[in-house]
Design an enzyme around this catalytic site. Structure first.
Site, short mmCIF file in Angstrom:
data_model
loop_
_atom_site.label_atom_id
_atom_site.label_comp_id
_atom_site.label_asym_id
_atom_site.label_seq_id
_atom_site.Cartn_x
_atom_site.Cartn_y
_atom_site.Cartn_z
NE ARG A 92 -3.80 -0.19 0.23
CZ ARG A 92 -4.66 -0.02 -0.76
NH1 ARG A 92 -4.60 -0.77 -1.83
NH2 ARG A 92 -5.57 0.93 -0.70
CG HIS A 110 11.86 -0.35 -4.64
ND1 HIS A 110 10.51 -0.36 -4.85
CD2 HIS A 110 12.42 -0.06 -5.84
CE1 HIS A 110 10.25 -0.09 -6.12
NE2 HIS A 110 11.41 0.10 -6.74
CD GLU A 175 13.74 -8.49 -2.56
OE1 GLU A 175 12.85 -8.53 -1.69
OE2 GLU A 175 13.52 -8.53 -3.77
C1 GRF Z 1 9.83 -8.90 -2.68
O1 GRF Z 1 10.39 -9.02 -3.97
C2 GRF Z 1 9.96 -7.48 -2.21
O2 GRF Z 1 11.07 -6.81 -2.78
C3 GRF Z 1 8.71 -6.84 -2.70
O3 GRF Z 1 7.72 -7.84 -2.45
C4 GRF Z 1 8.30 -9.12 -2.77
C5 GRF Z 1 7.79 -10.20 -1.86
O4 GRF Z 1 8.19 -9.91 -0.57
N1 GRF Z 1 8.44 -5.61 -2.03
P1 GRF Z 1 7.89 -10.92 0.66
O5 GRF Z 1 8.23 -12.32 0.23
O6 GRF Z 1 6.42 -10.80 1.00
O7 GRF Z 1 8.80 -10.42 1.73
#
Ligand code: GRF
Length: 198
Positions: A92, A110, A175
């Site tokens: 969001r 990001h 990440e």
């Molecule tokens: C990830 O690629 C993150 O960079 C983006 O959402 C994706 C899934 O994130 N914002 P998660 O597995 O829910 O942490």
């Protein structure tokens, strides 16, 4: 003094779990709550299994009244009293007024090498642009969408033929490595950029 960390999610919560699993031992932080805007977010069950308080604030119940949703979210955060709020796959867009209340205390990850590719569909945009490199960024959240001070980046090479899903799968492990490293440092007052990858 241990810092309390609230984590906001919208999906599976793999980044949230990376943060949670790192917050132990001599880590200066501990998770205090995981909140999702989607009651069906898989990350809520993962957080609950890890013994962390969870809360769903279904944004759909507020219709188009984004302000009411943000008020409910802010109130829930105030009740949890976090020192730091981590957005982790939280989908969001939050208003500048909301961000201002958490200025200096909110981080986001990001999936691009900011300032390239703010917003959505970052992997496809990097492929379409013919970029040689892609990656992810952890930054402080400010009123500017995906625009706050950069605290860490991980860079990977884009290979010929990489599809969006292949690229996303290449970035995601970075990440999971980058965000915990940045949170440790941010909590200790260290804002030197973390640089990972090629
Ligand atoms: C990830 O690629 C993150 O960079 C983006 O959402 C994706 C899934 O994130 N914002 P998660 O597995 O829910 O942490």
């Amino acid at each position: 003094m241990t810092k309390r960390v609230a984590i906001l999610i919208s999906g599976g919560g793999s980044n949230m779990m990376s943060l949670v699993q790192d917050m132990n031992g001599d880590h200066p932080c501990r998770p205090c709550i995981v909140i999702s805007n989607l009651p069906e977010a898989g990350g809520l069950a993962k957080a609950a299994s890890a013994g962390i308080e969870t809360l769903a604030i279904d944004h759909k119940q507020f219709g188009k009244d984004r302000s009411a949703f943000e008020s409910a979210l802010h109130d829930a955060l105030v009740a949890a009293a976090p020192d730091i709020v981590c957005l982790a796959g939280f989908m969001r867009i939050l208003s500048p007024a909301f961000m201002a209340k958490w200025d200096g205390r909110m981080l986001n990850i990001h999936p691009s090498l900011l300032p390239k590719y703010r917003g959505l569909h970052t992997h496809q945009r990097a492929i379409d642009a013919g970029d040689d490199y892609h990656g992810c960024t952890v930054h402080e959240v400010t009123a500017e969408l995906d625009g706050g001070p950069i605290l860490g980046q991980a860079r990977i090479a884009i290979a010929a033929g990489d599809t969006t899903s292949v690229l996303a799968a290449k970035v995601l492990p970075f990440e999971h490595q980058l965000y915990p490293m940045v949170l440790r440092r941010f909590a200790a007052g260290d804002r030197d950029q973390v640089v990972l990858g090629v």
